[in-house]
Each structure stands twice: as structure tokens, then as C-alpha cells.
Write a protein that holds these residues in place. Structure first.
Motif, PDB file in Angstrom:
ATOM      1  N   ASN A  98       8.259 -37.855  36.753  1.00 29.41           N
ATOM      2  CA  ASN A  98       8.435 -39.275  36.989  1.00 29.41           C
ATOM      3  C   ASN A  98       7.158 -39.883  37.570  1.00 29.41           C
ATOM      4  OD1 ASN A  98       9.951 -41.586  36.946  1.00 29.41           O
ATOM      5  ND2 ASN A  98      10.986 -41.205  38.896  1.00 29.41           N
ATOM      6  N   LEU A  99       6.591 -39.200  38.571  1.00 30.25           N
ATOM      7  CA  LEU A  99       5.340 -39.693  39.143  1.00 30.25           C
ATOM      8  C   LEU A  99       4.239 -39.630  38.088  1.00 30.25           C
ATOM      9  CD1 LEU A  99       3.785 -40.681  41.648  1.00 30.25           C
ATOM     10  CD2 LEU A  99       3.244 -38.298  42.141  1.00 30.25           C
ATOM     11  N   ALA A 100       4.218 -38.531  37.324  1.00 31.95           N
ATOM     12  CA  ALA A 100       3.207 -38.394  36.266  1.00 31.95           C
ATOM     13  C   ALA A 100       3.299 -39.559  35.291  1.00 31.95           C
ATOM     14  CB  ALA A 100       3.380 -37.069  35.536  1.00 31.95           C
ATOM     15  N   SER A 101       4.533 -39.997  34.989  1.00 35.46           N
ATOM     16  CA  SER A 101       4.682 -41.084  34.012  1.00 35.46           C
ATOM     17  C   SER A 101       3.971 -42.342  34.512  1.00 35.46           C
ATOM     18  CB  SER A 101       6.157 -41.358  33.750  1.00 35.46           C
ATOM     19  OG  SER A 101       6.693 -42.236  34.715  1.00 35.46           O
ATOM     20  N   TRP A 102       3.998 -42.566  35.821  1.00 33.15           N
ATOM     21  CA  TRP A 102       3.303 -43.758  36.344  1.00 33.15           C
ATOM     22  C   TRP A 102       1.802 -43.600  36.166  1.00 33.15           C
ATOM     23  CZ3 TRP A 102      -0.096 -44.708  40.522  1.00 33.15           C
ATOM     24  CH2 TRP A 102      -0.376 -46.069  40.736  1.00 33.15           C
ATOM     25  N   TYR A 103       1.276 -42.405  36.469  1.00 30.99           N
ATOM     26  CA  TYR A 103      -0.164 -42.203  36.307  1.00 30.99           C
ATOM     27  C   TYR A 103      -0.575 -42.312  34.838  1.00 30.99           C
ATOM     28  CZ  TYR A 103      -1.098 -41.095  41.151  1.00 30.99           C
ATOM     29  OH  TYR A 103      -1.264 -41.194  42.499  1.00 30.99           O
ATOM     30  N   ILE A 104       0.254 -41.752  33.948  1.00 25.73           N
ATOM     31  CA  ILE A 104      -0.055 -41.860  32.514  1.00 25.73           C
ATOM     32  C   ILE A 104      -0.070 -43.321  32.099  1.00 25.73           C
ATOM     33  CG2 ILE A 104       0.744 -41.261  30.195  1.00 25.73           C
ATOM     34  CD1 ILE A 104       2.040 -38.761  31.447  1.00 25.73           C
ATOM     35  N   PHE A 105       0.945 -44.058  32.574  1.00 29.14           N
ATOM     36  CA  PHE A 105       1.031 -45.482  32.256  1.00 29.14           C
ATOM     37  C   PHE A 105      -0.215 -46.228  32.733  1.00 29.14           C
ATOM     38  CE2 PHE A 105       2.389 -49.724  33.899  1.00 29.14           C
ATOM     39  CZ  PHE A 105       2.603 -50.328  32.686  1.00 29.14           C
ATOM     40  N   MET A 106      -0.635 -45.940  33.953  1.00 25.22           N
ATOM     41  CA  MET A 106      -1.792 -46.636  34.508  1.00 25.22           C
ATOM     42  C   MET A 106      -3.070 -46.267  33.761  1.00 25.22           C
ATOM     43  SD  MET A 106      -0.644 -48.707  36.612  1.00 25.22           S
ATOM     44  CE  MET A 106      -1.994 -49.348  37.575  1.00 25.22           C
ATOM     45  N   LEU A 107      -3.153 -44.997  33.336  1.00 30.32           N
ATOM     46  CA  LEU A 107      -4.321 -44.576  32.554  1.00 30.32           C
ATOM     47  C   LEU A 107      -4.397 -45.376  31.256  1.00 30.32           C
ATOM     48  CD1 LEU A 107      -6.650 -42.487  32.069  1.00 30.32           C
ATOM     49  CD2 LEU A 107      -4.944 -41.112  30.870  1.00 30.32           C
ATOM     50  N   GLY A 108      -3.255 -45.446  30.555  1.00 29.53           N
ATOM     51  CA  GLY A 108      -3.218 -46.209  29.312  1.00 29.53           C
ATOM     52  C   GLY A 108      -3.549 -47.671  29.549  1.00 29.53           C
ATOM     53  N   ALA A 109      -2.954 -48.237  30.595  1.00 29.21           N
ATOM     54  CA  ALA A 109      -3.197 -49.641  30.895  1.00 29.21           C
ATOM     55  C   ALA A 109      -4.668 -49.878  31.223  1.00 29.21           C
ATOM     56  CB  ALA A 109      -2.319 -50.080  32.069  1.00 29.21           C
ATOM     57  N   ALA A 110      -5.264 -48.947  31.983  1.00 25.96           N
ATOM     58  CA  ALA A 110      -6.680 -49.099  32.336  1.00 25.96           C
ATOM     59  C   ALA A 110      -7.542 -49.084  31.084  1.00 25.96           C
ATOM     60  CB  ALA A 110      -7.097 -47.979  33.287  1.00 25.96           C
ATOM     61  N   LEU A 111      -7.243 -48.154  30.171  1.00 25.58           N
ATOM     62  CA  LEU A 111      -8.005 -48.103  28.911  1.00 25.58           C
ATOM     63  C   LEU A 111      -7.896 -49.426  28.172  1.00 25.58           C
ATOM     64  CD1 LEU A 111      -7.442 -44.642  27.192  1.00 25.58           C
ATOM     65  CD2 LEU A 111      -9.582 -45.674  27.922  1.00 25.58           C
ATOM     66  N   ALA A 137     -12.966 -52.697  20.006  1.00 19.71           N
ATOM     67  CA  ALA A 137     -12.605 -51.324  20.353  1.00 19.71           C
ATOM     68  C   ALA A 137     -11.169 -51.022  19.957  1.00 19.71           C
ATOM     69  CB  ALA A 137     -12.823 -51.094  21.836  1.00 19.71           C
ATOM     70  N   VAL A 138     -10.887 -51.112  18.641  1.00 22.26           N
ATOM     71  CA  VAL A 138      -9.503 -50.918  18.196  1.00 22.26           C
ATOM     72  C   VAL A 138      -9.028 -49.495  18.507  1.00 22.26           C
ATOM     73  CG1 VAL A 138      -7.964 -50.932  16.213  1.00 22.26           C
ATOM     74  CG2 VAL A 138      -9.727 -52.663  16.408  1.00 22.26           C
ATOM     75  N   VAL A 139      -9.905 -48.507  18.284  1.00 21.81           N
ATOM     76  CA  VAL A 139      -9.496 -47.118  18.504  1.00 21.81           C
ATOM     77  C   VAL A 139      -9.079 -46.910  19.960  1.00 21.81           C
ATOM     78  CG1 VAL A 139     -10.289 -44.728  18.535  1.00 21.81           C
ATOM     79  CG2 VAL A 139     -10.864 -46.198  16.612  1.00 21.81           C
ATOM     80  N   MET A 140      -9.894 -47.443  20.855  1.00 18.71           N
ATOM     81  CA  MET A 140      -9.593 -47.284  22.275  1.00 18.71           C
ATOM     82  C   MET A 140      -8.271 -47.974  22.640  1.00 18.71           C
ATOM     83  SD  MET A 140     -12.434 -47.911  25.113  1.00 18.71           S
ATOM     84  CE  MET A 140     -12.149 -47.860  26.837  1.00 18.71           C
ATOM     85  N   MET A 141      -8.082 -49.148  22.079  1.00 22.36           N
ATOM     86  CA  MET A 141      -6.861 -49.899  22.348  1.00 22.36           C
ATOM     87  C   MET A 141      -5.641 -49.133  21.843  1.00 22.36           C
ATOM     88  SD  MET A 141      -5.993 -52.746  23.656  1.00 22.36           S
ATOM     89  CE  MET A 141      -4.956 -54.179  23.610  1.00 22.36           C
ATOM     90  N   VAL A 142      -5.808 -48.549  20.647  1.00 21.29           N
ATOM     91  CA  VAL A 142      -4.709 -47.822  20.030  1.00 21.29           C
ATOM     92  C   VAL A 142      -4.397 -46.560  20.840  1.00 21.29           C
ATOM     93  CG1 VAL A 142      -4.391 -46.310  18.048  1.00 21.29           C
ATOM     94  CG2 VAL A 142      -4.899 -48.708  17.689  1.00 21.29           C
ATOM     95  N   VAL A 143      -5.454 -45.894  21.315  1.00 19.37           N
ATOM     96  CA  VAL A 143      -5.251 -44.714  22.161  1.00 19.37           C
ATOM     97  C   VAL A 143      -4.540 -45.124  23.459  1.00 19.37           C
ATOM     98  CG1 VAL A 143      -6.438 -42.957  23.534  1.00 19.37           C
ATOM     99  CG2 VAL A 143      -7.152 -43.395  21.192  1.00 19.37           C
ATOM    100  N   ALA A 144      -4.916 -46.293  23.980  1.00 18.07           N
ATOM    101  CA  ALA A 144      -4.254 -46.796  25.187  1.00 18.07           C
ATOM    102  C   ALA A 144      -2.759 -46.972  24.938  1.00 18.07           C
ATOM    103  CB  ALA A 144      -4.881 -48.113  25.628  1.00 18.07           C
ATOM    104  N   ALA A 145      -2.420 -47.584  23.797  1.00 17.11           N
ATOM    105  CA  ALA A 145      -1.005 -47.792  23.477  1.00 17.11           C
ATOM    106  C   ALA A 145      -0.302 -46.448  23.296  1.00 17.11           C
ATOM    107  CB  ALA A 145      -0.864 -48.638  22.221  1.00 17.11           C
TER     108      ALA A 145
END
Lengths: 533, 223
Positions: free
Chosen positions: A117-130, A157-165
């Protein structure tokens, strides 16, 4: 009244750092709350800029060309959509209210996998930051849907955006998986599946969609990234591929994702309607099963996004009928809520006003959805402001109303403080009126043929666009009042009793705010969730 | 909430009743994760089926560039590794950690063998000019004496590299996970009451094998 020892989840572990390492579902909910509020602000500012650009035709001096040109408009539009969808509405209710209240409502001490659950927040923030970084590195202008072949050819930066999503999708999967196992395995003694509160039922149905649909978005976005990086050809007609396949893949996720956005909202509304009518919810089983029904049907309607993309006529007809089918479980919910209101002791508190606002706006959003499902009408309305108005009525009128209502409803429980009822009602007045002023004219504009995603228009559309832009300011005032009410409540709010609304579900049986382990004694459930009268 | 207590020699997080409750929940979580894996590959399989039905001859020509013998060896290697993985779980269940470590080590060697063979397959293709999609080099292919019937052959190899590449990434992740439980196993962290991580990794590994069992005929034997 608080807990006897004065200890609760907020003050049990001191220091800011303890929040970022906490495995407690309630604290993780607060982490999500703060981050999603921030992204909502960002997405909201984008929306205001778009509306400001559309305030006047481009030839008007000063106003009407604030975003300078169509390219900038397209970029702002893309980020408004991507931020609001991937960072606000999809995670919004499940990650904040679901995280906080799903374990409480079923009498569990935590979710099944706290570390995940905590990891999901960090993953979410990583994606959002990207995603946010792309805005500063090379802005994307594809729209949040990344349609091929444009998304293969355009700069940015479509690739980066897509990786973020993709990364944010992983977070969504993890959250959903966690909730499913929690509901299956961690219910308190006596909490049978048909004693689960309807909010939890809705989050559970949502979790099923998250787990089943998001991986398909994942592979679609990966293929798009591959397409841009190596030119694998799967979506590129020049190489024998088919760009429409991207749309099929994309909507196979993204249409169910629409229900990821709305089902939790419906769950919130069920809680609000029954609590503030002081009446047992009408048709508990029907509402619970209609959530599952919507989740099931959602996987077979994606083709209605491609009525004019060149799919076969037969497919169009089949998807048209399947889409109308969604109206059935949705209407079951609507009528059950109305039947709950009937002869109830209705209190027009702020959360109830939001719930009633939901009923009104969602009815309009839903009915226009049925209109768009009719292929003959859709050919005319496709890619016009009619569609924009339709999905904003569902997503904003529906989900955001529920987020606000649910948030005020559970505010005393989450923070142990009361908010200003008067202020909260005023926020509703501005948001509700402002919303209709903003989006109702867009139905008319769409019917008159104004295309969506354009940064300018012919002078005939100007008056209604002005009205719409003024509406967006009213919504802003409403949200600012809401923010003020929240901040004031947190700072100076009166101590909240354990159960200020006289609600019957389990989360109100513990202290406000709840203790670290949720309940003093493991609850034993002997009755259904809504035994009012 | 992070507190745990020891029940029957197993660390049980405080939101679970006992070690069996925790085990059942963890296992359900792993299976749900596997569902997402299958759905993710499902997108690729659907794409493959669509394009194969559109261009059957192109796919046949593409498959002719693959050496079915190497694919077959790799299939055998993976099926055998599934057996040793299952043994790794079994030996933990009957509290024979030494044998379990050996079983896991053999699994790891099999996975590495698979990747080595894959490496040679990939480099050979790059050598003769076979790349995905637009990067397919017809000149280099001609120099090596291949006359291509379908200039869009890159589409097939787009699928080939995406599908086997994504699978290869999963094999690598699997190797990391197997090494992780093997080390834990050597530290004697598992016993008949507690072997959840080994079983979880095992389930993941079987799914990775299973996906290959579908990839092999689709990519190598079709045509």
C-alpha cells in the motif's frame, strides 16, 4: 470524544518522516489526499487557462489569445486531461477515501498488504513526477488519449509521458489488488459479503476493474513507446500496422476506467443518501449487484468510442446496444437512491447537498450518454462540445461532487474535527451553480457543431463560450471556499464526536480520529450496515 | 501499522488471525498479480492474432527466420525448470532446505541457459539485419543472401521482439526472485510452516514458463 488515552493514528508516531514510512492505511490515505489535492490544483489551473483562451474569438485583442497559439493550447489541454484523469479522478476516491475507510468499514485492522500500500503511493508519485517533468522538458500535445498515428509523429516527450502513465497504472493495479484481498480475507467476524457497506462494495467492484483492465493499458502504452522508439510498426499503417488497433486497445482499458472513476463515487452517494435520510437504504442487494453489473458490462462497450473511426457497421450496432445496457444497472442505483429518500428524514447538510447535486448532474450526464450511444446521433455529435459536456457532467458533476460530499461526510472521522457547515454549503452553492453555468452551454455549443479540442471558433459561438468561462470562475470560487473550510476546520474546528451524523456503518463505531489499530476490541458484526428504521 | 507477532514459529502481521490466514491472503494476492500479467500479455496475443489473420504469408515468412530447434531446446529447458521450481517448494514443505536450495539453483541455471540461447538468437538476427518494424534492414538481409517477399516483414519482427523481449524481461526478473529466495533458503528462513515467498516466486515462474509455451508455437512453428 476521542480515545481514552488521547492516542490516535495522527499523533501516535511523531515527526514528519514517520508519515512517509508509515504502513498505516489511514496515514497512506492522507499522503494520497495531500498529493491528489495538489494535482487537482494544477489540473484546475490548466482548465481555467483553457476557458480563458476560449472567452473570446482569437481576433479580439488581449483576451482570446492568452495561450498565444494552437500549439500551446493543445499542450495545456493535454496536461489538463492527463493530470485530471490519471492523477486526480482515477486514484481520487479509491486511494483517499477507499484506503481510509474500506478497512474500517469491514472491521479490519489494515489492508491485506500494508507495505504494498505504501509502495503504491511511491509508485504513483514517481509516475506523477515523470509526467510533470515532461511539462518542463518537452511538452506533449497528443491529448490524454495518445491517439496514433499522431502520437507517433509529433514532437514532445511522448515516451516519457506514456511511461509515466504506465507507472501510475501499476500503482492503480497494486491498490486494486490490495482491496480485493482485503475484502475477501479481512472481514470482521459476522461481516458477511451482504453486510458490507455499499461504499466498500463500490470500491471492491472498482478494484476488479483496476486489476483486469489496467494491464491492457499497460501493454498498449508500452507498445506505443516501442513504436516511437523502434518503429515496431504495430500501429503504423506505413509498415502494415493499424492505428485503429491502438484505439481498440486504449479504450478496452479506458472505457472500464470511466467506471473506475464513477463507481466509487456511486458508493459514496449510497452512504450519504442513507445517512442523511436516516433511513435504511432501499434495495441494498440491487445496488451491490448493480456495481458488479456495471463493472462487468464496462468491458464490452469500448467500441462506442470508435463509431466514426472505421470499425464495421455491425460492430457499431452491437457496441451501441451494449452501451445502452450500462443504463440499466445505473438506473437501478438511481431509483434505489430516490426510493431511499422517499419518506426519509432528510437533513440538508453539506454532504447531502453534494449527494443531491450528484443525482441531478449524473442524471443529465447519464442520459446524454445514452444519446451518444445511438450511432445516428453520435455521428453528428462526435468530437463536438456535446461530448465534452457529457463526460464533464459524469466525471466532474458525478465524481467531484461525490469526492467533496464524501470528504465533508468523513472529515470529522478523518481528522477528529468539525468543519463549518455554513461554509461547506456555500462551497456547494458555487460549485453546483458554476458547474451548470460552465457545462450546460457546451451541450448547446456541441449541438450547434462546435468541435472539441480547438483553440478558436467562429464568432457565432462566442456568447455561449463567454457564459461557460464565467461558470469556470464560479466553480473556482466554490473550490476556494471548500479549501478555506477544510483549512479552518483543521485549525480551529470543534472536537468531533465519534459519530456526529448518527451513522450505522462500522467506521463510526471507533473513536474520531481512529486509533492506530482502528478498533479497541475486534468488532463482531450482528446486523446489516443500514438498520435505521 | 507494522507490528507482528510469532504464531507457530511464523511472523504474523497483527491484522491477520494466524499464519494460515496470512498465507491464504498472500497467495490470493500473488494469483491476482498473475492475472494482471496474463492480461498484459493478452494485449500482445490479441494483436498477434489480428495481424496474423491479416497477413498469414508475411507471418509464415517471418517465422522461417527463426530456428525452431533453439526454441524447442528453450521450451524443454523451461519446462524442466518448472519441475525443479516445484521441487524447491516441495522440499521446503517437507523441511529439507538443503535439497530445496539445490532445486532452486538448478532452476536458476535453467533460466540462465534460456537467456544465453535467447542472446545468441537475437544477436544472429541483428547480424543479418533483422530488426523490428521500420528498422528492418533489407540491404543487410540481401547481403546475407535473403530475398524478402514481404517488405513489411518488420511487422512480424515487431511482434517477435516485443513478445519475446517482454518475456525475456520477465525471465530476468524471475532470475532475480529465484536468487532472492535461494539466498533466504540458504539462511534457513523457510520451513514447513512458512515458505510463502518460495511458493509466490514459484507461481510467477510457472506463469513465465506458461507464456513461453504459447509463444513458442506462435512465433516459431506457425507457417
Amino acid at each position: 470524544m476521542g480515545h481514552a488515552s488521547g492516542k490516535n493514528y495522527i499523533n501516535e508516531e511523531p515527526g514528519l518522516l514517520s508519515w512517509f514510512t508509515s504502513l498505516d492505511h489511514k496515514r497512506i490515505a492522507i499522503l494520497y489526499f495531500v498529493s491528489i489535492m495538489f494535482f487537482f490544483l494544477v489540473g484546475g489551473i490548466m482548465a481555467l487557462l483553457l476557458r480563458l483562451e476560449l472567452f473570446a474569438v482569437n481576433s479580439a485583442p488581449n483576451v482570446g489569445n492568452i495561450l498565444k497559439n494552437g500549439d500551446v493550447y493543445n499542450q495545456v489541454l493535454t496536461y489538463h486531461g492527463a493530470v485530471m484523469v490519471f492523477m486526480v479522478i482515477v486514484p481520487g476516491i479509491p486511494a483517499i477515501l477507499g484506503n481510509f475507510f474500506l478497512p474500517l468499514q469491514i472491521g479490519a485492522k489494515d489492508v491485506a498488504f500494508p507495505r504494498l500500500n505504501l509502495a503504491s503511493w511511491y509508485i504513483f508519485m514517481l509516475g506523477a513526477a515523470l509526467a510533470v517533468i515532461t511539462f518542463f522538458v518537452a511538452k506533449v500535445d497528443t491529448g490524454w488519449t495518445f491517439y496514433t498515428p499522431y502520437s507517433i509523429r509529433t514532437g514532445g516527450a511522448v515516451v516519457m509521458m506514456v511511461v509515466a502513465a504506465f507507472i501510475m497504472g501499476m500503482s492503480s493495479i497494486v491498490t486494486g489488488l490490495n482491496f480485493i484481498v482485503t475484502v475477501h480475507k479481512l472481514r470482521a467476524p459476522g461481516m458477511s459479503m451482504f453486510r458490507i457497506p455499499l461504499f466498500t462494495w463500490a470500491i471492491y467492484s472498482t478494484a476488479i476493474i483496476q486489476v483486469l483492465a489496467t494491464p491492457v493499458l499497460g501493454i498498449t502504452l508500452l507498445l506505443l513507446a516501442m513504436e516511437r522508439t523502434f518503429g515496431v510498426g504495430i500501429f503504423d499503417p506505413k509498415l502494415g500496422g493499424d492505428p485503429v488497433l491502438f484505439q481498440h486497445f486504449f479504450w478496452f482499458y479506458s472505457h472500464p476506467a470511466v467506471y473506475i472513476m464513477i463507481l466509487p463515487a456511486m458508493g459514496v452517494i449510497s452512504e450519504l443518501i442513507t445517512t442523511y435520510s436516516k433511513k435504511t437504504i432501499f434495495g441494498y442487494t440491487a445496488i451491490a449487484f448493480s456495481s458488479i453489473g456495471i463493472a462487468a458490462v464496462s468491458f464490452f462497450v469500448w467500441g462506442h468510442h470508435m463509431f466514426v473511426s472505421g470499425q464495421s457497421e455491425i460492430a457499431g450496432i452491437v457496441f451501441s446496444f451494449l452501451t445502452m445496457l450500462v443504463g440499466v444497472p445505473t438506473a437501478i442505483k438511481m431509483f434505489n437512491w430516490l426510493a431511499t429518500l422517499y419518506k426519509g428524514s432528510i437533513e440538508f447538510t453539506a454532504p447531502m447537498l453534494y449527494a443531491l447535486g450528484f443525482l441531478f448532474l449524473f442524471a443529465i450526464g447519464g442520459v446524454t450518454g445514452i444519446m451518444l450511444a445511438v450511432t445516428a446521433i453520435d455521428v453528428h455529435f462526435h468530437d463536438t462540445y456535446f461530448v465534452v459536456a457529457h463526460f464533464h457532467y459524469v466525471m466532474v458533476g458525478g465524481t467531484l461532487m461525490a469526492i467533496m460530499g464524501g470528504f465533508f461526510h468523513w472529515f470529522p472521522k478523518m481528522f477528529g474535527k468539525m468543519y463549518s457547515e455554513v461554509g461547506a454549503r456555500w462551497s456547494w452553492v458555487f460549485i453546483f451553480i458554476g458547474f451548470n453555468v460552465t457545462f450546460f452551454p457546451q451541450f448547446i455549443l456541441g449541438a450547434k457543431g462546435m468541435p472539441r479540442r480547438y483553440f478558436d471558433y467562429v464568432p457565432e459561438y462566442e456568447t455561449l463560450n463567454r457564459v461557460s468561462t464565467v461558470g469556470s470562475w464560479l466553480i473556482t470560487i466554490g473550490f476556494l471556499i471548500g479549501l478555506y473550510v477544510i483549512v479552518q476546520g483543521l485549525r480551529k474546528g470543534k472536537q468531533a464526536p465519534d459519530n456526529p451524523w448518527g451513522s450505522k456503518t462500522l467506521e463510526w463505531q471507533t473513536s474520531s480520529p481512529p486509533i492506530m489499530h482502528n478498533f479497541d476490541h475486534d468488532p463482531v458484526v450482528t446486523a446489516g450496515p443500514y438498520e435505521y428504521k | 501499522m507494522s507490528t507482528s507477532r510469532v504464531v507457530n514459529g511464523v511472523n504474523v502481521a497483527s491484522h491477520y488471525r494466524d499464519e494460515k490466514h496470512q498465507y491464504a491472503s498472500n497467495k490470493e494476492g500473488i494469483w491476482l498479480f498473475m492475472v494482471t500479467e496474463i492480461l498484459m500479455f493478452g494485449g500482445l496475443f490479441v494483436g498477434y492474432i489480428i495481424y496474423h489473420s491479416m497477413y498469414p504469408e508475411l507471418f509464415a515468412e517471418g517465422a522461417s527466420f527463426l530456428d525452431w530447434r533453439l526454441g524447442f531446446i528453450n521450451t524443454l529447458v523451461l519446462i524442466f525448470s518448472s519441475l525443479t521450481m516445484a521441487l524447491g517448494i516441495y522440499y521446503n514443505q517437507i523441511s529439507q532446505p538443503k535439497k530445496a536450495t539445490w532445486a532452486l539453483a538448478i532452476t536458476l541455471i535453467c533460466a540462465a541457459t534460456f537467456m544465453v540461447i535467447k542472446y545468441f538468437e537475437y544477436t544472429h538476427k541483428f547480424h543479418i539485419g533483422i530488426f523490428p518494424g521500420a528498422m528492418l534492414n533489407l540491404e543487410t538481409l540481401k547481403e546475407h543472401g535473403y530475398n524478402i517477399q514481404h517488405p513489411n516483414l518488420g511487422l512480424y519482427f515487431g511482434f517477435y521482439f516485443c513478445m519475446s523481449g517482454l518475456h525475456g524481461i520477465h525471465v530476468l526478473i524471475g532470475m532475480g526472485l529465484i536468487a532472492w529466495v535461494m539466498i533466504k533458503n540458504m539462511k534457513r528462513e523457510f520451513n514447513a510452516n512458512y515458505y510463502t515467498p518460495v511458493e509466490g516466486v514459484g507461481i510467477f515462474w510457472h506463469i513465465v514458463d506458461l507464456i513461453w509455451i504459447f509463444l513458442f508455437p506462435l512465433l516459431y512453428l506457425v507457417g
